[in-house]
Write a protein that holds these residues in place. Structure first.
Motif, PDB file in Angstrom:
ATOM      1  N   MET A   1       7.231   3.787  10.797  1.00  0.00           N
ATOM      2  CA  MET A   1       6.658   3.563   9.471  1.00  0.00           C
ATOM      3  C   MET A   1       5.253   2.981   9.557  1.00  0.00           C
ATOM      4  SD  MET A   1       6.892   3.821   6.217  1.00  0.00           S
ATOM      5  CE  MET A   1       8.615   4.175   5.882  1.00  0.00           C
ATOM      6  N   THR A   2       4.943   2.285  10.668  1.00  0.00           N
ATOM      7  CA  THR A   2       3.631   1.637  10.779  1.00  0.00           C
ATOM      8  C   THR A   2       2.508   2.654  10.663  1.00  0.00           C
ATOM      9  OG1 THR A   2       4.549  -0.109  12.173  1.00  0.00           O
ATOM     10  CG2 THR A   2       2.160   0.193  12.189  1.00  0.00           C
ATOM     11  N   ASN A   3       2.633   3.793  11.364  1.00  0.00           N
ATOM     12  CA  ASN A   3       1.596   4.805  11.296  1.00  0.00           C
ATOM     13  C   ASN A   3       1.467   5.351   9.881  1.00  0.00           C
ATOM     14  OD1 ASN A   3      -0.323   6.795  12.404  1.00  0.00           O
ATOM     15  ND2 ASN A   3       1.290   8.258  11.895  1.00  0.00           N
ATOM     16  N   LEU A   4       2.588   5.580   9.208  1.00  0.00           N
ATOM     17  CA  LEU A   4       2.539   6.097   7.846  1.00  0.00           C
ATOM     18  C   LEU A   4       1.879   5.103   6.905  1.00  0.00           C
ATOM     19  CD1 LEU A   4       5.962   7.897   7.352  1.00  0.00           C
ATOM     20  CD2 LEU A   4       3.769   8.851   8.043  1.00  0.00           C
ATOM     21  N   LEU A   5       2.169   3.827   7.091  1.00  0.00           N
ATOM     22  CA  LEU A   5       1.540   2.813   6.249  1.00  0.00           C
ATOM     23  C   LEU A   5       0.033   2.796   6.460  1.00  0.00           C
ATOM     24  CD1 LEU A   5       4.050  -0.176   6.488  1.00  0.00           C
ATOM     25  CD2 LEU A   5       3.821   1.534   4.677  1.00  0.00           C
ATOM     26  N   ALA A   6      -0.398   3.000   7.703  1.00  0.00           N
ATOM     27  CA  ALA A   6      -1.826   3.033   7.997  1.00  0.00           C
ATOM     28  C   ALA A   6      -2.483   4.247   7.351  1.00  0.00           C
ATOM     29  CB  ALA A   6      -2.051   3.043   9.514  1.00  0.00           C
ATOM     30  N   VAL A   7      -1.817   5.389   7.422  1.00  0.00           N
ATOM     31  CA  VAL A   7      -2.351   6.600   6.784  1.00  0.00           C
ATOM     32  C   VAL A   7      -2.443   6.400   5.281  1.00  0.00           C
ATOM     33  CG1 VAL A   7      -1.921   9.033   6.298  1.00  0.00           C
ATOM     34  CG2 VAL A   7      -1.545   8.142   8.606  1.00  0.00           C
ATOM     35  N   ALA A   8      -1.378   5.854   4.685  1.00  0.00           N
ATOM     36  CA  ALA A   8      -1.382   5.627   3.238  1.00  0.00           C
ATOM     37  C   ALA A   8      -2.484   4.664   2.836  1.00  0.00           C
ATOM     38  CB  ALA A   8      -0.020   5.105   2.788  1.00  0.00           C
ATOM     39  N   ALA A   9      -2.694   3.639   3.636  1.00  0.00           N
ATOM     40  CA  ALA A   9      -3.728   2.654   3.321  1.00  0.00           C
ATOM     41  C   ALA A   9      -5.118   3.278   3.342  1.00  0.00           C
ATOM     42  CB  ALA A   9      -3.656   1.487   4.301  1.00  0.00           C
ATOM     43  N   ASP A  10      -5.305   4.292   4.185  1.00  0.00           N
ATOM     44  CA  ASP A  10      -6.608   4.952   4.300  1.00  0.00           C
ATOM     45  C   ASP A  10      -6.786   6.088   3.286  1.00  0.00           C
ATOM     46  OD1 ASP A  10      -7.424   3.332   6.364  1.00  0.00           O
ATOM     47  OD2 ASP A  10      -6.782   4.717   7.946  1.00  0.00           O
ATOM     48  N   THR A  11      -5.749   6.360   2.501  1.00  0.00           N
ATOM     49  CA  THR A  11      -5.787   7.469   1.559  1.00  0.00           C
ATOM     50  C   THR A  11      -6.203   6.980   0.178  1.00  0.00           C
ATOM     51  OG1 THR A  11      -4.020   8.613   2.765  1.00  0.00           O
ATOM     52  CG2 THR A  11      -4.433   9.314   0.501  1.00  0.00           C
ATOM     53  N   ARG A  12      -7.133   7.694  -0.436  1.00  0.00           N
ATOM     54  CA  ARG A  12      -7.566   7.320  -1.779  1.00  0.00           C
ATOM     55  C   ARG A  12      -6.434   7.495  -2.777  1.00  0.00           C
ATOM     56  NH1 ARG A  12     -13.080  10.701  -1.041  1.00  0.00           N
ATOM     57  NH2 ARG A  12     -11.595  11.841   0.238  1.00  0.00           N
ATOM     58  N   GLY A  13      -6.341   6.548  -3.691  1.00  0.00           N
ATOM     59  CA  GLY A  13      -5.279   6.615  -4.685  1.00  0.00           C
ATOM     60  C   GLY A  13      -5.177   5.323  -5.461  1.00  0.00           C
ATOM     61  N   PHE A  14      -4.140   5.220  -6.272  1.00  0.00           N
ATOM     62  CA  PHE A  14      -4.045   4.135  -7.251  1.00  0.00           C
ATOM     63  C   PHE A  14      -2.661   3.495  -7.226  1.00  0.00           C
ATOM     64  CE2 PHE A  14      -6.718   7.668  -8.669  1.00  0.00           C
ATOM     65  CZ  PHE A  14      -7.958   7.047  -8.709  1.00  0.00           C
ATOM     66  N   LEU A  15      -2.114   3.306  -6.032  1.00  0.00           N
ATOM     67  CA  LEU A  15      -0.787   2.724  -5.872  1.00  0.00           C
ATOM     68  C   LEU A  15      -0.903   1.421  -5.091  1.00  0.00           C
ATOM     69  CD1 LEU A  15       2.292   3.306  -6.352  1.00  0.00           C
ATOM     70  CD2 LEU A  15       2.316   4.226  -4.009  1.00  0.00           C
ATOM     71  N   PRO A  16      -0.741   0.259  -5.742  1.00  0.00           N
ATOM     72  CA  PRO A  16      -0.817  -1.017  -5.041  1.00  0.00           C
ATOM     73  C   PRO A  16       0.271  -1.127  -3.961  1.00  0.00           C
ATOM     74  CG  PRO A  16      -0.903  -1.347  -7.417  1.00  0.00           C
ATOM     75  CD  PRO A  16      -0.515   0.086  -7.195  1.00  0.00           C
ATOM     76  N   ASP A  17       0.019  -1.962  -2.967  1.00  0.00           N
ATOM     77  CA  ASP A  17       0.946  -2.074  -1.840  1.00  0.00           C
ATOM     78  C   ASP A  17       2.340  -2.512  -2.270  1.00  0.00           C
ATOM     79  OD1 ASP A  17      -1.063  -1.297  -0.120  1.00  0.00           O
ATOM     80  OD2 ASP A  17      -1.539  -3.338   0.564  1.00  0.00           O
ATOM     81  N   ASP A  18       2.436  -3.439  -3.227  1.00  0.00           N
ATOM     82  CA  ASP A  18       3.759  -3.904  -3.631  1.00  0.00           C
ATOM     83  C   ASP A  18       4.534  -2.808  -4.354  1.00  0.00           C
ATOM     84  OD1 ASP A  18       1.963  -4.080  -5.785  1.00  0.00           O
ATOM     85  OD2 ASP A  18       3.105  -5.673  -6.753  1.00  0.00           O
ATOM     86  N   GLU A  19       3.842  -1.999  -5.139  1.00  0.00           N
ATOM     87  CA  GLU A  19       4.509  -0.897  -5.814  1.00  0.00           C
ATOM     88  C   GLU A  19       4.858   0.215  -4.827  1.00  0.00           C
ATOM     89  OE1 GLU A  19       2.240   0.267  -9.225  1.00  0.00           O
ATOM     90  OE2 GLU A  19       2.343  -1.742 -10.125  1.00  0.00           O
ATOM     91  N   ALA A  20       4.027   0.377  -3.797  1.00  0.00           N
ATOM     92  CA  ALA A  20       4.348   1.353  -2.748  1.00  0.00           C
ATOM     93  C   ALA A  20       5.623   0.947  -2.022  1.00  0.00           C
ATOM     94  CB  ALA A  20       3.189   1.466  -1.762  1.00  0.00           C
ATOM     95  N   ALA A  21       5.765  -0.339  -1.724  1.00  0.00           N
ATOM     96  CA  ALA A  21       6.981  -0.826  -1.072  1.00  0.00           C
ATOM     97  C   ALA A  21       8.195  -0.609  -1.966  1.00  0.00           C
ATOM     98  CB  ALA A  21       6.835  -2.304  -0.719  1.00  0.00           C
ATOM     99  N   ALA A  22       8.021  -0.841  -3.271  1.00  0.00           N
ATOM    100  CA  ALA A  22       9.116  -0.626  -4.216  1.00  0.00           C
ATOM    101  C   ALA A  22       9.470   0.854  -4.313  1.00  0.00           C
ATOM    102  CB  ALA A  22       8.740  -1.172  -5.586  1.00  0.00           C
ATOM    103  N   LEU A  23       8.459   1.724  -4.228  1.00  0.00           N
ATOM    104  CA  LEU A  23       8.718   3.161  -4.265  1.00  0.00           C
ATOM    105  C   LEU A  23       9.511   3.598  -3.037  1.00  0.00           C
ATOM    106  CD1 LEU A  23       8.237   5.832  -5.784  1.00  0.00           C
ATOM    107  CD2 LEU A  23       6.107   6.083  -4.482  1.00  0.00           C
ATOM    108  N   ARG A  24       9.166   3.056  -1.869  1.00  0.00           N
ATOM    109  CA  ARG A  24       9.926   3.381  -0.658  1.00  0.00           C
ATOM    110  C   ARG A  24      11.371   2.898  -0.790  1.00  0.00           C
ATOM    111  NH1 ARG A  24       5.343   1.224   1.740  1.00  0.00           N
ATOM    112  NH2 ARG A  24       6.522  -0.576   2.535  1.00  0.00           N
ATOM    113  N   ALA A  25      11.549   1.700  -1.325  1.00  0.00           N
ATOM    114  CA  ALA A  25      12.904   1.177  -1.506  1.00  0.00           C
ATOM    115  C   ALA A  25      13.696   2.037  -2.487  1.00  0.00           C
ATOM    116  CB  ALA A  25      12.845  -0.269  -1.994  1.00  0.00           C
TER     117      ALA A  25
END
Length: 204
Positions: A1-25
Motif C-alpha cells: 500500500m505504501t507505493n500506492l499511497l505515494a502515487v496517490a499523493a503525487d496525483t492531482r485531485g481533491f481528496l484529503p488524506d483522511d477522506e482517502a483513508a475512509a474511502l479505503r476502509a
C-alpha cells in the motif's frame, strides 16, 4: 500500500488524506464484485479504490468524460492549465489518468470508461457492489448519476457520496441533496461520515 499511497499523493485531485483513508476502509468492507467510480479526474481516488479492488479480487470501473467539471474550466478557481490539450484547447485529464494507473500498477485492475454518465447510463446493466459518486456537482447531473446508477446496487452494496456539505458556506449543495434523497427514499442504512464523505449500505 505504501507505493500506492505515494502515487496517490503525487496525483492531482481533491481528496484529503483522511477522506482517502475512509474511502479505503469503505472499500475494504464492501462486497466483492463490480465497483463503479463516477468522476475520475486524474485518478487520485481511483488509486485508493483500485488498490483495494486488487487486494480483494473486485473489479473497478471508473467513468468520466475527462474534460472536467465547470469549476475546472478556464477562469474558474480549480482550473489547471497544464491539463489543457494544446491540440484541442480543451481540458483533458485522460493522459494523466493513464500515467497514474501505470505508476500504480493498476492497469489490469481498473477499467476506464470515457463517456458522459448519460451515455454510460443508457447501456449500463451490471450489478454494482460499491458506487462512489464524485462526478459533476451540478444539481441536474448529480441527481441523474444517483438515479441512473444507484438502482444497480446489490443488497448489501455500498453507496459513497463525496463533497457532501450540509452548510452551503462550505460547498455546493447537489451532493448533499443526493445524500438526503438516498436516505429519504428508503433502502439505505447510514454507515459513516468522514469529513465530506458519506457512506450508506443498501438494505434490500
Amino acid at each position: 500500500m505504501t507505493n500506492l499511497l505515494a502515487v496517490a499523493a503525487d496525483t492531482r485531485g481533491f481528496l484529503p488524506d483522511d477522506e482517502a483513508a475512509a474511502l479505503r476502509a469503505t472499500a475494504a468492507d464492501a462486497p466483492v464484485g463490480t465497483w463503479l467510480e463516477i468522476g475520475t479526474y486524474c485518478g487520485k481516488s481511483t488509486v485508493h479504490l483500485g488498490g483495494m479492488a486488487r487486494d480483494r479480487g473486485a473489479r473497478l470501473v471508473t467513468l468520466d468524460h475527462h474534460h472536467g467539471s465547470e469549476e475546472n474550466q478556464p477562469g474558474w478557481e480549480w482550473h489547471d492549465p497544464s491539463l489543457v490539450d494544446p491540440a484541442t484547447g480543451r481540458l483533458d485529464t485522460l493522459p494523466s489518468l493513464r500515467h497514474t494507473l501505470a505508476a500504480a500498477g493498476l492497469e489490469e485492475v481498473v477499467s476506464v470508461v470515457v463517456a458522459t454518465t448519460a451515455q454510460a447510463a443508457a447501456w449500463w446493466t451490471t450489478p454494482i457492489s460499491l458506487l462512489f459518486l464524485d462526478g459533476n456537482h451540478t444539481e441536474a447531473t448529480a441527481q441523474h448519476d444517483y438515479a441512473a446508477f444507484a438502482p444497480h446496487l446489490v443488497a448489501g452494496g455500498v453507496l459513497a457520496v463525496h463533497d457532501v456539505f450540509p452548510d452551503p458556506a462550505d460547498g455546493g449543495q447537489a451532493p448533499w441533496h443526493v445524500w438526503q434523497r438516498a436516505l429519504a427514499q428508503g433502502g439505505f442504512d447510514e454507515v459513516s461520515t468522514h469529513g465530506s464523505l458519506r457512506v450508506a449500505r443498501r438494505t434490500g
